[in-house]
Design a protein around this motif. Sequence first.
Motif, PDB file in Angstrom:
ATOM      1  N   LYS A  59       0.849  -1.185   0.000  1.00 10.77           N
ATOM      2  CA  LYS A  59       0.000   0.000   0.000  1.00 10.77           C
ATOM      3  C   LYS A  59       0.884   1.233   0.000  1.00 10.77           C
ATOM      4  O   LYS A  59       1.974   1.235   0.586  1.00 10.77           O
ATOM      5  CB  LYS A  59      -0.874   0.002   1.254  1.00 10.77           C
ATOM      6  CG  LYS A  59      -2.015  -0.965   1.152  1.00 10.77           C
ATOM      7  CD  LYS A  59      -3.079  -0.398   0.258  1.00 10.77           C
ATOM      8  CE  LYS A  59      -4.015  -1.459  -0.238  1.00 10.77           C
ATOM      9  NZ  LYS A  59      -5.005  -0.928  -1.155  1.00 10.77           N
ATOM     10  N   SER A  61      -0.240   4.296   1.087  1.00  5.71           N
ATOM     11  CA  SER A  61      -0.586   5.214   2.169  1.00  5.71           C
ATOM     12  C   SER A  61      -0.462   4.531   3.520  1.00  5.71           C
ATOM     13  O   SER A  61      -0.988   3.438   3.702  1.00  5.71           O
ATOM     14  CB  SER A  61      -2.015   5.703   1.970  1.00  5.71           C
ATOM     15  OG  SER A  61      -2.484   6.290   3.147  1.00  5.71           O
ATOM     16  N   ARG A  63      -2.027   5.138   6.049  1.00  5.14           N
ATOM     17  CA  ARG A  63      -3.365   5.004   6.636  1.00  5.14           C
ATOM     18  C   ARG A  63      -4.013   3.676   6.272  1.00  5.14           C
ATOM     19  O   ARG A  63      -4.937   3.239   6.927  1.00  5.14           O
ATOM     20  CB  ARG A  63      -4.260   6.122   6.121  1.00  5.14           C
ATOM     21  CG  ARG A  63      -3.813   7.471   6.529  1.00  5.14           C
ATOM     22  CD  ARG A  63      -4.690   8.017   7.615  1.00  5.14           C
ATOM     23  NE  ARG A  63      -4.470   9.425   7.785  1.00  5.14           N
ATOM     24  CZ  ARG A  63      -3.834   9.951   8.820  1.00  5.14           C
ATOM     25  NH1 ARG A  63      -3.354   9.173   9.760  1.00  5.14           N
ATOM     26  NH2 ARG A  63      -3.681  11.243   8.916  1.00  5.14           N
ATOM     27  N   HIS A  64      -3.561   3.058   5.172  1.00  3.84           N
ATOM     28  CA  HIS A  64      -4.186   1.799   4.751  1.00  3.84           C
ATOM     29  C   HIS A  64      -3.423   0.586   5.258  1.00  3.84           C
ATOM     30  O   HIS A  64      -3.886  -0.527   5.097  1.00  3.84           O
ATOM     31  CB  HIS A  64      -4.230   1.710   3.224  1.00  3.84           C
ATOM     32  CG  HIS A  64      -5.001   2.819   2.578  1.00  3.84           C
ATOM     33  ND1 HIS A  64      -5.253   2.860   1.238  1.00  3.84           N
ATOM     34  CD2 HIS A  64      -5.565   3.920   3.084  1.00  3.84           C
ATOM     35  CE1 HIS A  64      -5.938   3.941   0.948  1.00  3.84           C
ATOM     36  NE2 HIS A  64      -6.131   4.604   2.059  1.00  3.84           N
ATOM     37  N   GLN A  88       1.094   7.661  11.638  1.00  2.00           N
ATOM     38  CA  GLN A  88      -0.051   7.808  10.734  1.00  2.00           C
ATOM     39  C   GLN A  88      -0.794   6.502  10.524  1.00  2.00           C
ATOM     40  O   GLN A  88      -1.893   6.499   9.997  1.00  2.00           O
ATOM     41  CB  GLN A  88       0.418   8.336   9.376  1.00  2.00           C
ATOM     42  CG  GLN A  88       0.643   9.823   9.380  1.00  2.00           C
ATOM     43  CD  GLN A  88       1.185  10.312   8.071  1.00  2.00           C
ATOM     44  OE1 GLN A  88       1.672   9.524   7.265  1.00  2.00           O
ATOM     45  NE2 GLN A  88       1.116  11.592   7.864  1.00  2.00           N
TER      46      GLN A  88
ATOM     47  N   SER B 127      -5.337  16.814   2.132  1.00  2.00           N
ATOM     48  CA  SER B 127      -3.978  16.331   1.957  1.00  2.00           C
ATOM     49  C   SER B 127      -3.645  16.507   0.486  1.00  2.00           C
ATOM     50  O   SER B 127      -4.524  16.369  -0.358  1.00  2.00           O
ATOM     51  CB  SER B 127      -3.883  14.861   2.361  1.00  2.00           C
ATOM     52  OG  SER B 127      -3.163  14.121   1.411  1.00  2.00           O
ATOM     53  N   SER B 130      -4.511  13.555  -1.784  1.00  2.00           N
ATOM     54  CA  SER B 130      -5.931  13.268  -2.010  1.00  2.00           C
ATOM     55  C   SER B 130      -6.557  14.350  -2.881  1.00  2.00           C
ATOM     56  O   SER B 130      -7.496  14.068  -3.629  1.00  2.00           O
ATOM     57  CB  SER B 130      -6.662  13.124  -0.690  1.00  2.00           C
ATOM     58  OG  SER B 130      -6.526  14.283   0.065  1.00  2.00           O
ATOM     59  N   GLU B 206      -0.618   4.548  -7.313  1.00  2.00           N
ATOM     60  CA  GLU B 206       0.084   4.547  -6.036  1.00  2.00           C
ATOM     61  C   GLU B 206       1.554   4.911  -6.187  1.00  2.00           C
ATOM     62  O   GLU B 206       2.197   5.246  -5.212  1.00  2.00           O
ATOM     63  CB  GLU B 206      -0.076   3.212  -5.316  1.00  2.00           C
ATOM     64  CG  GLU B 206       0.666   2.034  -5.906  1.00  2.00           C
ATOM     65  CD  GLU B 206      -0.200   1.251  -6.874  1.00  2.00           C
ATOM     66  OE1 GLU B 206      -1.311   1.753  -7.171  1.00  2.00           O
ATOM     67  OE2 GLU B 206       0.230   0.189  -7.325  1.00  2.00           O
ATOM     68  N   VAL B 210       0.271   8.263  -4.025  1.00  2.00           N
ATOM     69  CA  VAL B 210      -0.012   7.432  -2.853  1.00  2.00           C
ATOM     70  C   VAL B 210      -1.278   6.580  -3.043  1.00  2.00           C
ATOM     71  O   VAL B 210      -1.174   5.443  -3.436  1.00  2.00           O
ATOM     72  CB  VAL B 210      -0.115   8.285  -1.582  1.00  2.00           C
ATOM     73  CG1 VAL B 210      -0.298   7.390  -0.381  1.00  2.00           C
ATOM     74  CG2 VAL B 210       1.137   9.094  -1.399  1.00  2.00           C
ATOM     75  N   THR B 215      -6.507   8.615   0.142  1.00  2.00           N
ATOM     76  CA  THR B 215      -5.260   8.512   0.893  1.00  2.00           C
ATOM     77  C   THR B 215      -5.478   8.605   2.402  1.00  2.00           C
ATOM     78  O   THR B 215      -4.883   7.856   3.168  1.00  2.00           O
ATOM     79  CB  THR B 215      -4.305   9.632   0.461  1.00  2.00           C
ATOM     80  OG1 THR B 215      -4.095   9.497  -0.933  1.00  2.00           O
ATOM     81  CG2 THR B 215      -2.989   9.537   1.178  1.00  2.00           C
ATOM     82  N   GLU B 216      -6.339   9.520   2.847  1.00  2.00           N
ATOM     83  CA  GLU B 216      -6.469   9.777   4.277  1.00  2.00           C
ATOM     84  C   GLU B 216      -7.484   8.868   4.947  1.00  2.00           C
ATOM     85  O   GLU B 216      -7.682   8.949   6.151  1.00  2.00           O
ATOM     86  CB  GLU B 216      -6.869  11.238   4.505  1.00  2.00           C
ATOM     87  CG  GLU B 216      -5.772  12.233   4.177  1.00  2.00           C
ATOM     88  CD  GLU B 216      -4.600  12.130   5.119  1.00  2.00           C
ATOM     89  OE1 GLU B 216      -4.778  11.665   6.247  1.00  2.00           O
ATOM     90  OE2 GLU B 216      -3.492  12.512   4.711  1.00  2.00           O
ATOM     91  N   SER B 218      -9.016   5.558   6.545  1.00  2.00           N
ATOM     92  CA  SER B 218      -8.556   4.299   7.114  1.00  2.00           C
ATOM     93  C   SER B 218      -9.777   3.614   7.698  1.00  2.00           C
ATOM     94  O   SER B 218     -10.818   4.226   7.889  1.00  2.00           O
ATOM     95  CB  SER B 218      -7.524   4.559   8.205  1.00  2.00           C
ATOM     96  OG  SER B 218      -8.076   5.375   9.196  1.00  2.00           O
TER      97      SER B 218
END
Lengths: 166, 303
Positions: A59, A61, A63-64, A88, B127, B130, B206, B210, B215-216, B218
């Motif tokens: 990944k 990011s 965050r993932h 993060q 971000s 994103s 990616e 990213v 991206t942000e 989760s």
Amino acid sequence: MITTPNFINKVVTGITTWARVNSPWIIHFNSGSCNGCDIEILATLTPYYDIERFGIKLKGSPRHADILVCTGPVTRQARERLLRVYEQMPEPKFVVAVGSCGISGGTFAGCYNVVGHIDEVLPVDAYIPGCPPRPEAIIDGVVKLLNHLKEGTRPQPIRPEIGDHA
Amino acid sequence: METLLAITSIMFFPAGLSLIFSGMLYEWADRKLVARFQNRVGPRWFQPLADTIKLLAKEEIQPLGVNQALFFGLPVVALSGALTAALYVPIFGIQPAYSFPGDLIVTLYLLSLLTMCMGLAGWNSASRFSIVGATRTLTQLFAYEAPFLLALLGPAMAADSWQIGKIVAYTESHWMIVLQPVGFVIALIGLMGKLELPPFDAPEAETEIVAGALTEYSGRGLALFHIGRSVEMVIGVSLVTAFYLGGLGNPLIFLAKSLGLLLVMAFLQSVLVRLRIDQTVGMWWRAGAILALLQILALIVLK
Ligand code: SF4
């Protein structure tokens, strides 16, 4: 018995643990390695070794991601960034240190620009020795970490026996 | 009774749980086929399920400086848009639950809701990655949306109706892939653009940005967007199959046809490389839109 909170708790924990073990998404960070380890990690991600078999996905990011795979000693410049990437990531998260440098500082130990090995900055869950470790060793390390997760506890550091991956 | 029926059809069948699980199965089939094209083993059959449960059980981080209501609301809106669209589409060759004249347009707009939500979510995340991802997502939306719509309009015009049920009844006796091959190709490639599959995955490239607009995100938000994407895949594949590959017929045959479509999509995914965003837009407007218009023109003239 089926409706006791204890039982429900157990079932839910079982399911989430199963999902976690079967779907580890990794993020790769180089905190000052010579690039040897990174090349091996990239080789691990190629179709030849096919780690999607274990549900592992790279990944971009933090965050993932669930597992932070880091290589190399931690330099003064990279320390802040490494910490930031780690912070993060959402809980639960794990760290795997790849290569001799990540374990002990390796050939860079004692350099003026190096803080030390990864353990001094982050709590590492698994170490994979080698300079650089072979892709098979990296897969083995990650799978060993996953096997420990199955027991439901944060694993004690795993130090594979020398000669395990000859 | 009416409400009860509506709730059942949204929660369980044809939308809701059954659709979510079939979305996971389709996602697995797609990943597995791509893996086989790359000569590797590929994921296990429960992989999307494990991914989803894991994401649902993870911590959800709210970045600083985002609008909280939007941040948590958008994934829900996106998923419910996709699920609602399923009510009007013959999933697995079973007649749609609801139907009214013009439901084709409603379905297509409900399907775009997911992309819109993703774009908004990217803007809201504050971000830089994103925001770039969101811009690309929305730019790409403008590129493929019109040709895709035109490609689905072809069968609609041939059937003289805007109601999915009637169009499907018409295509049952007329194989549209033979009568309108150009439309089929555009619909198939448009679907790949809608699902942001390679070569149209610039919005989530990616290696450059990213993870694009998400991206942000989760945990739960990411999981909901993922589910929405796979539900959209089921709906899109069902729509194209029903319109171009000989209507509904037997559910089993329908499933086989949609699997064939998935196979073609997986093949294209593994042989093509990612296009730059300007190449995507250029290709769609220079080739896609014009070809689709020509197809419609031919239809009007010949009819
Ligand atoms: S362990 Fe070896 S290959 Fe890896 S970073 Fe250190 S010196 Fe380079």
